[in-house]
Design a protein around this motif. Sequence first.
Motif, mmCIF file in Angstrom:
data_model
loop_
_atom_site.group_PDB
_atom_site.id
_atom_site.type_symbol
_atom_site.label_atom_id
_atom_site.label_comp_id
_atom_site.label_asym_id
_atom_site.label_seq_id
_atom_site.Cartn_x
_atom_site.Cartn_y
_atom_site.Cartn_z
ATOM 1 N N TYR A 518 0.817 -1.209 0.000
ATOM 2 C CA TYR A 518 0.000 0.000 0.000
ATOM 3 C C TYR A 518 0.852 1.261 0.000
ATOM 4 O O TYR A 518 0.493 2.268 -0.620
ATOM 5 N N GLY A 519 2.012 1.213 0.641
ATOM 6 C CA GLY A 519 2.869 2.393 0.708
ATOM 7 C C GLY A 519 3.319 2.882 -0.659
ATOM 8 O O GLY A 519 3.501 4.081 -0.871
ATOM 9 N N ASN A 520 3.490 1.968 -1.610
ATOM 10 C CA ASN A 520 3.956 2.349 -2.946
ATOM 11 C C ASN A 520 2.868 2.982 -3.798
ATOM 12 O O ASN A 520 3.174 3.694 -4.760
ATOM 13 N N VAL A 521 1.598 2.704 -3.489
ATOM 14 C CA VAL A 521 0.500 3.190 -4.341
ATOM 15 C C VAL A 521 -0.467 4.089 -3.591
ATOM 16 O O VAL A 521 -1.498 4.473 -4.136
ATOM 17 N N ALA A 522 -0.143 4.457 -2.344
ATOM 18 C CA ALA A 522 -1.067 5.267 -1.546
ATOM 19 C C ALA A 522 -1.368 6.599 -2.222
ATOM 20 O O ALA A 522 -2.526 7.031 -2.293
ATOM 21 N N GLY A 523 -0.340 7.267 -2.749
ATOM 22 C CA GLY A 523 -0.549 8.559 -3.401
ATOM 23 C C GLY A 523 -1.394 8.438 -4.647
ATOM 24 O O GLY A 523 -2.305 9.246 -4.878
ATOM 25 N N PHE A 524 -1.129 7.419 -5.449
ATOM 26 C CA PHE A 524 -1.915 7.209 -6.668
ATOM 27 C C PHE A 524 -3.380 6.932 -6.323
ATOM 28 O O PHE A 524 -4.292 7.505 -6.945
ATOM 29 N N LEU A 525 -3.617 6.062 -5.344
ATOM 30 C CA LEU A 525 -4.996 5.733 -4.966
ATOM 31 C C LEU A 525 -5.707 6.952 -4.380
ATOM 32 O O LEU A 525 -6.905 7.161 -4.628
ATOM 33 N N PHE A 526 -4.984 7.769 -3.640
ATOM 34 C CA PHE A 526 -5.584 8.984 -3.077
ATOM 35 C C PHE A 526 -6.053 9.899 -4.214
ATOM 36 O O PHE A 526 -7.149 10.456 -4.176
ATOM 37 N N ASN A 527 -5.222 10.045 -5.235
ATOM 38 C CA ASN A 527 -5.592 10.889 -6.368
ATOM 39 C C ASN A 527 -6.763 10.319 -7.163
ATOM 40 O O ASN A 527 -7.462 11.057 -7.855
ATOM 41 N N LYS A 528 -6.985 9.021 -7.057
ATOM 42 C CA LYS A 528 -8.134 8.404 -7.718
ATOM 43 C C LYS A 528 -9.400 8.503 -6.877
ATOM 44 O O LYS A 528 -10.468 8.050 -7.304
ATOM 45 N N GLY A 529 -9.265 9.079 -5.663
ATOM 46 C CA GLY A 529 -10.432 9.229 -4.804
ATOM 47 C C GLY A 529 -10.577 8.146 -3.763
ATOM 48 O O GLY A 529 -11.576 8.095 -3.031
ATOM 49 N N ILE A 530 -9.597 7.245 -3.691
ATOM 50 C CA ILE A 530 -9.617 6.203 -2.652
ATOM 51 C C ILE A 530 -8.829 6.756 -1.477
ATOM 52 O O ILE A 530 -7.603 6.691 -1.441
ATOM 53 N N MET A 531 -9.560 7.325 -0.504
ATOM 54 C CA MET A 531 -8.926 8.128 0.539
ATOM 55 C C MET A 531 -8.293 7.304 1.653
ATOM 56 O O MET A 531 -7.382 7.758 2.326
ATOM 57 N N SER A 532 -8.806 6.113 1.910
ATOM 58 C CA SER A 532 -8.285 5.307 3.011
ATOM 59 C C SER A 532 -7.683 4.029 2.459
ATOM 60 O O SER A 532 -7.921 3.651 1.307
ATOM 61 N N ALA A 533 -6.922 3.359 3.315
ATOM 62 C CA ALA A 533 -6.304 2.113 2.883
ATOM 63 C C ALA A 533 -7.385 1.114 2.501
ATOM 64 O O ALA A 533 -8.336 0.904 3.246
ATOM 65 N N PRO A 534 -7.282 0.503 1.337
ATOM 66 C CA PRO A 534 -8.307 -0.451 0.923
ATOM 67 C C PRO A 534 -8.287 -1.687 1.800
ATOM 68 O O PRO A 534 -7.236 -2.090 2.300
ATOM 69 N N PRO A 535 -9.461 -2.304 2.017
ATOM 70 C CA PRO A 535 -9.491 -3.530 2.821
ATOM 71 C C PRO A 535 -8.771 -4.645 2.094
ATOM 72 O O PRO A 535 -8.625 -4.612 0.869
ATOM 73 N N PRO A 536 -8.294 -5.660 2.816
ATOM 74 C CA PRO A 536 -7.628 -6.775 2.134
ATOM 75 C C PRO A 536 -8.594 -7.473 1.203
ATOM 76 O O PRO A 536 -9.790 -7.526 1.473
#
Length: 615
Positions: A518-536
């Motif tokens: 998640y650390g490698n893609v957190a910024g990308f996912l945030f920019n896509k509107g996924i604000m919190s860590a996705p569930p497993p």
Amino acid sequence: MSKFLNAYTALTPTSPRSDVAQVLQSITNALPLQIDDAKRADLIQTIIDDLIAAKPNGNSSKKSRLSSKDAAPALQAVKSLGKNPAGSEVIASAANLSALLSLARAHKDDQEASNEAIRCVANAMLLVDQARTTFIEKQVGGGDFALDLLEKSAVPERIFLASRLLFLSTVSMMFAGDFIRSLVEAKPPGHPANIMEIIGGKLDVLTRGILTGTRFAREAMTDLLKFTFNLLLHYPKLVDDSNKNETKVMGDCWSDRLDGILPYLLRTFNTLPPSFPAPLTAPMTHVIHSLITIPVSPSLRNAWFPPNSTSRGSPVPSSSKPSSTSSDVPPKASRSSSSSSSQSNSPTSSGPSKDPKPGAFDRAWSALSAGRRSLSHSRSSSPHASSNPVDVLLRAYDLLDVSLNHYMPGTLEPDDGAVREKCRSETDQSLDDVMTPLAVLITKICQADETSRVRMRAWILPDDLDRTSPLEGRADLLGRLLRLLASVHHAKLKNAVGELLYAVCDSDASTLASYVGYGNVAGFLFNKGIMSAPPPPGGPSSSGASAPTTTASGVPINPITGIAEKPAPPIEMSDEEKEREAEKLFVLFDRLEKSGALPKESNPIRKAIQEGKLG
């Protein structure tokens, strides 16, 4: 300032040809500031008038200072004078555009003079926007001239000139809309005179020219593809009636009248030889630009993914040796390619090495040889048939791998100044402009085709991926893609790479985070509107593949970093040391309890004593 005009007007029809040649050469060699705008305009008009009067088979009664043999140097002088906007304005008039086109026709037996006349027109269209509209007006007839020139030309230089005229005249959908529609709709799809078939035939001719090193072949294909891109971009918008008030962007609409160009583009994409030093340059970049405008629709699916192509099979596990006949997973790179994603090929691996396999560089040269064989046949062979089916995904993967390895060798950070300097010096473009379309093409294919997603995931994220060290620190394609996600200087490529990885992971945030951390893609996912860590991930993805939670050897994967969890080393303490630490804890919790900061019932030491767990 007026010496050039005076020298030219001083010539007479009886002047020695050597004097005429000397004056024309001096005009051609004149520096821009040596001729003022007014004299430049007069000089251009005077030379064009003389050229028309001296035109072969002309009916002009006017005597000319020039003869038909002076046409080439005289047109070179006009071209030189027209490089200044003031001169181009004169050439851009309807009368002069018509005159130059008539000169190009009249001097068809003098290829140099004919080409120079066309270059004068092309330069004026480049410098004067209005000339592009004037050129295709009925009184000039430039559109018909350029199309006829393209259709009948077999020499790369003539194809280049025709393509340049057509490219410039179709830049604006607003002003060239009717012309674009007439080009596409003049003949039905499949007809030899259909514009898609004409372009496709010229692509084959120019590909052969590039493979044999023919002069002007690369430049001609580049401009032909620019013209093709204009048609593919504008025509679908012109005929789309879904919502006239909505602003259309590339990919929003399509017309089946353009379907015929796809097999030609894919064959060119598969056959163009590697370029050096930069692995991704024109015309390959322009092939990619055209391909990303074309949808993976049901009617085009067999063209994108030929039934007998390896792209329709299941990926071979990266740890298994590929079949001698075909393989869906690209072999691990062995030369310039660095995409050794499996554990056994990792720099940190200590396991036995596998059999050497051909890499992306070797496959590129294999494609070159195959292209030479397939294009050595005559034009009469079917353009849609090939003994070497196009595997567009594999070719795109190779280009991505080799190109990123070229600009970001080893573990070089993408924001290192050397990356930008190298790309700019080799291509005169930014890494964003060079690489983003290729990433978009791969994303497009993966989004549309499940098998392509599975194959791409097996190449980039194999089951035996070495997770003993940070994934973003790897010296392979995966490491470079992850490092780009943190880039500051390459915003477009950064986003395109994120979308590529997202598509490869079934467009599922949980799957993506599980594969790379998640650390490698957190910024990308945030920019896509996924604000919190996705569930497993709760189960298999849409392609049937489960996101990994452990390595191939069963070691748990850290969900934040994506690397294998390292077991905590046992703490070695003597009994006396354990007693001292226990006393410290007892005193600490006793103080917290007495201060009121910790309720009695919450004191773990007191609770352990009451339950008899402590002696």
